[in-house]
Design a protein around this motif. Sequence first.
Motif, PDB file in Angstrom:
ATOM      1  N   GLY A  39      -6.279  99.429  77.932  1.00 24.48           N
ATOM      2  CA  GLY A  39      -5.738  98.545  76.905  1.00 24.48           C
ATOM      3  C   GLY A  39      -4.359  98.980  76.469  1.00 24.48           C
ATOM      4  N   ILE A  40      -3.866  98.355  75.420  1.00 26.77           N
ATOM      5  CA  ILE A  40      -2.530  98.658  74.894  1.00 26.77           C
ATOM      6  C   ILE A  40      -2.689  99.559  73.678  1.00 26.77           C
ATOM      7  CG2 ILE A  40      -0.407  97.713  73.919  1.00 26.77           C
ATOM      8  CD1 ILE A  40      -1.292  95.043  75.411  1.00 26.77           C
ATOM      9  N   VAL A  41      -2.205 100.779  73.797  1.00 24.66           N
ATOM     10  CA  VAL A  41      -2.299 101.744  72.703  1.00 24.66           C
ATOM     11  C   VAL A  41      -1.264 101.382  71.630  1.00 24.66           C
ATOM     12  CG1 VAL A  41      -2.064 104.173  72.075  1.00 24.66           C
ATOM     13  CG2 VAL A  41      -3.128 103.531  74.262  1.00 24.66           C
ATOM     14  N   PHE A  74      -6.043  99.381  63.567  1.00 26.97           N
ATOM     15  CA  PHE A  74      -6.697  99.644  64.858  1.00 26.97           C
ATOM     16  C   PHE A  74      -5.739 100.435  65.744  1.00 26.97           C
ATOM     17  CE2 PHE A  74      -4.939  95.320  64.935  1.00 26.97           C
ATOM     18  CZ  PHE A  74      -4.073  95.370  66.027  1.00 26.97           C
ATOM     19  N   ASP A  75      -6.315 101.138  66.731  1.00 23.91           N
ATOM     20  CA  ASP A  75      -5.540 102.037  67.574  1.00 23.91           C
ATOM     21  C   ASP A  75      -5.222 101.473  68.963  1.00 23.91           C
ATOM     22  OD1 ASP A  75      -5.923 103.740  65.487  1.00 23.91           O
ATOM     23  OD2 ASP A  75      -7.349 105.056  66.500  1.00 23.91           O
ATOM     24  N   ILE A  76      -5.941 100.412  69.354  1.00 28.11           N
ATOM     25  CA  ILE A  76      -5.775  99.899  70.703  1.00 28.11           C
ATOM     26  C   ILE A  76      -6.093  98.406  70.741  1.00 28.11           C
ATOM     27  CG2 ILE A  76      -8.132 100.410  71.448  1.00 28.11           C
ATOM     28  CD1 ILE A  76      -6.906 101.320  74.174  1.00 28.11           C
ATOM     29  N   ILE A  77      -5.415  97.701  71.610  1.00 31.83           N
ATOM     30  CA  ILE A  77      -5.747  96.296  71.894  1.00 31.83           C
ATOM     31  C   ILE A  77      -6.439  96.272  73.255  1.00 31.83           C
ATOM     32  CG2 ILE A  77      -4.806  94.011  72.401  1.00 31.83           C
ATOM     33  CD1 ILE A  77      -2.431  94.689  70.584  1.00 31.83           C
ATOM     34  N   ASN A  78      -7.700  95.860  73.251  1.00 27.40           N
ATOM     35  CA  ASN A  78      -8.445  95.836  74.512  1.00 27.40           C
ATOM     36  C   ASN A  78      -9.422  94.675  74.545  1.00 27.40           C
ATOM     37  OD1 ASN A  78     -10.406  96.800  72.765  1.00 27.40           O
ATOM     38  ND2 ASN A  78     -10.348  98.898  73.579  1.00 27.40           N
ATOM     39  N   ILE A  94       6.705  97.497  73.297  1.00 28.87           N
ATOM     40  CA  ILE A  94       5.460  98.196  72.951  1.00 28.87           C
ATOM     41  C   ILE A  94       4.341  97.796  73.906  1.00 28.87           C
ATOM     42  CG2 ILE A  94       3.628  98.365  71.216  1.00 28.87           C
ATOM     43  CD1 ILE A  94       5.850  98.211  69.077  1.00 28.87           C
ATOM     44  N   LEU A  95       4.166  96.512  74.139  1.00 27.48           N
ATOM     45  CA  LEU A  95       3.091  96.033  75.010  1.00 27.48           C
ATOM     46  C   LEU A  95       3.224  96.616  76.412  1.00 27.48           C
ATOM     47  CD1 LEU A  95       2.917  92.249  73.986  1.00 27.48           C
ATOM     48  CD2 LEU A  95       1.430  94.098  73.210  1.00 27.48           C
ATOM     49  N   GLU A  96       4.445  96.648  76.932  1.00 25.63           N
ATOM     50  CA  GLU A  96       4.631  97.100  78.309  1.00 25.63           C
ATOM     51  C   GLU A  96       4.624  98.617  78.434  1.00 25.63           C
ATOM     52  OE1 GLU A  96       7.185  93.164  79.673  1.00 25.63           O
ATOM     53  OE2 GLU A  96       8.114  95.133  79.821  1.00 25.63           O
ATOM     54  N   ASN A  97       5.286  99.308  77.515  1.00 27.71           N
ATOM     55  CA  ASN A  97       5.395 100.764  77.636  1.00 27.71           C
ATOM     56  C   ASN A  97       4.142 101.500  77.176  1.00 27.71           C
ATOM     57  OD1 ASN A  97       8.077 101.011  78.697  1.00 27.71           O
ATOM     58  ND2 ASN A  97       8.872 100.408  76.704  1.00 27.71           N
ATOM     59  N   GLY A 128      -0.862  98.598  88.923  1.00 28.56           N
ATOM     60  CA  GLY A 128      -1.314  97.300  88.424  1.00 28.56           C
ATOM     61  C   GLY A 128      -0.810  96.977  87.024  1.00 28.56           C
ATOM     62  N   ALA A 129       0.128  97.789  86.519  1.00 29.35           N
ATOM     63  CA  ALA A 129       0.705  97.503  85.194  1.00 29.35           C
ATOM     64  C   ALA A 129       1.390  96.143  85.208  1.00 29.35           C
ATOM     65  CB  ALA A 129       1.696  98.591  84.814  1.00 29.35           C
ATOM     66  N   LEU A 130       1.382  95.470  84.047  1.00 29.92           N
ATOM     67  CA  LEU A 130       1.813  94.085  83.969  1.00 29.92           C
ATOM     68  C   LEU A 130       3.006  93.909  83.029  1.00 29.92           C
ATOM     69  CD1 LEU A 130      -1.716  92.454  83.538  1.00 29.92           C
ATOM     70  CD2 LEU A 130      -0.365  92.532  85.649  1.00 29.92           C
ATOM     71  N   PRO A 131       3.829  92.896  83.262  1.00 26.71           N
ATOM     72  CA  PRO A 131       4.833  92.524  82.256  1.00 26.71           C
ATOM     73  C   PRO A 131       4.133  91.914  81.052  1.00 26.71           C
ATOM     74  CG  PRO A 131       4.809  90.908  84.020  1.00 26.71           C
ATOM     75  CD  PRO A 131       3.886  92.014  84.447  1.00 26.71           C
ATOM     76  N   HIS A 132       4.830  91.861  79.921  1.00 23.22           N
ATOM     77  CA  HIS A 132       4.161  91.476  78.676  1.00 23.22           C
ATOM     78  C   HIS A 132       3.625  90.060  78.700  1.00 23.22           C
ATOM     79  CE1 HIS A 132       8.184  89.803  77.723  1.00 23.22           C
ATOM     80  NE2 HIS A 132       7.501  88.936  77.001  1.00 23.22           N
ATOM     81  N   TRP A 133       4.268  89.146  79.436  1.00 20.07           N
ATOM     82  CA  TRP A 133       3.780  87.761  79.440  1.00 20.07           C
ATOM     83  C   TRP A 133       2.414  87.637  80.122  1.00 20.07           C
ATOM     84  CZ3 TRP A 133       8.718  88.884  81.481  1.00 20.07           C
ATOM     85  CH2 TRP A 133       8.773  89.046  82.871  1.00 20.07           C
ATOM     86  N   ASP A 134       2.082  88.601  81.004  1.00 20.44           N
ATOM     87  CA  ASP A 134       0.733  88.631  81.574  1.00 20.44           C
ATOM     88  C   ASP A 134      -0.232  89.391  80.670  1.00 20.44           C
ATOM     89  OD1 ASP A 134       1.353  87.129  83.835  1.00 20.44           O
ATOM     90  OD2 ASP A 134       2.019  88.899  84.954  1.00 20.44           O
TER      91      ASP A 134
END
Length: 423
Positions: free
Chosen positions: A406-408, A419-423, A397-400, A139-145
């Motif tokens: 969330g995004i580490v 901050f360490d994560i975007i969630n 960064i967002l995708e990998n 379910g991983a997403l491209p960055h635009w999602d």
Amino acid sequence: MLQIAYIRENKEDVIKRLEKRNMNAQGQVELVINLDEKRRSLQAELDNTLAESNKLSKDIGALMKSGEKAKAEILKEKSTQFREKGRELTDALNEVAAELQEELYKLPNLPADIVPEGKTPEENLNVYEEGEVPKLHEGALPHWDLIKKYDIIDFELGTKITAPGFPVYKGKGAKLQRALISYFLDKNTDAGYTEMQVPHLVNEASAYGTGQLPDKEGQMYHDAKDDLYLIPTAEVPVTNIFRDVLLQENELPIIYTGYTPCFRREAGSWGAHVRGLNRLHQFDKVEIVRVEHPDKSYDALDGMVGHVKKILQELKLPFRILRLCGGDMGFTSSLTYDFEVYSTAQDRWLEISSVSNFETFQANRLKLRFKDKDGKNQLAHTLNGSSLALPRVLAGILENYQTPDGIVIPEVLRKYTGFDIIN
């Protein structure tokens, strides 16, 4: 801009080297040489005419002083004819010189010997690759999602305010953007680059100086009222610091870095490969620029490549380095290395940096010279590179770094983001 003396003395070599760019340059090169011969002929005729005119003036003065006014009047009539001929020759010379300059502007730089043959990006030479492509969760997403899911960049709002291709960064997205800028600048200044803050608009002379005009005129935003151009990269204002400058050899190298927003009208066609952050009309970039002694510029280029490589190693992004083939290389470059980050969610490589040596091509346009140890003026070499362009680095960064939670944030950036994560 290529030096006319080199073209004149190395006609066949110039034509052959430009073939590597898939360019049949014979007609253009011959036109330039013919215009130069015409210019030199007119200059010689003008010099002789002015010399004769000056001699007549002295003779008239001597005759007037000796009281031979009748003879002086005859020479005055002849002097008038020489002055009129001089004006006609000057006009003709200026016209030919302007035409020669315009034709020289149309010739791209000569590729270095190690530039690979090739017409398309697929023929670029992969010279280095590092990093494992992460295995993303189901379910991983491209960055635009991802940016919609976490509400960190708003393309619709940017379209409302301006137009498509002008995103609005929000909250943690804005902080991550600022963190990358600060991190890149710190890495560059720690490596000895002097940070510069420069204007975001330049005049026509600056755009010609670094080769954006006339080659990329359609790609630049232009304010017709003031005849100013929004910059496509910090390279333009930073390099133009040295326009019409004569340096001393012991001042070299000069190495600068700067952050600017960048503006490009031609942001690409529609399709998935240009979705989201992949191609924008306004984006942020940190640039490095060097003015080097000709004997040391290729060592400097290798150093710049190594510098960008270290940054990507610290970000722990999978990347590769390509040596561009002749058909894919920029108009002003002698040798270019492209850096690409692998976008796991898009399953493709994204260009994030170009590092180039222009040799004397920009310096000749800029009249950027240095006085060597023998007291002779020489053209310097200029180099520049992205260190780095933000949109595709951010996309990588967002995708990998995405996880189910969330995004580490890459560890090296956390002291900048807070901050360490975007969630």
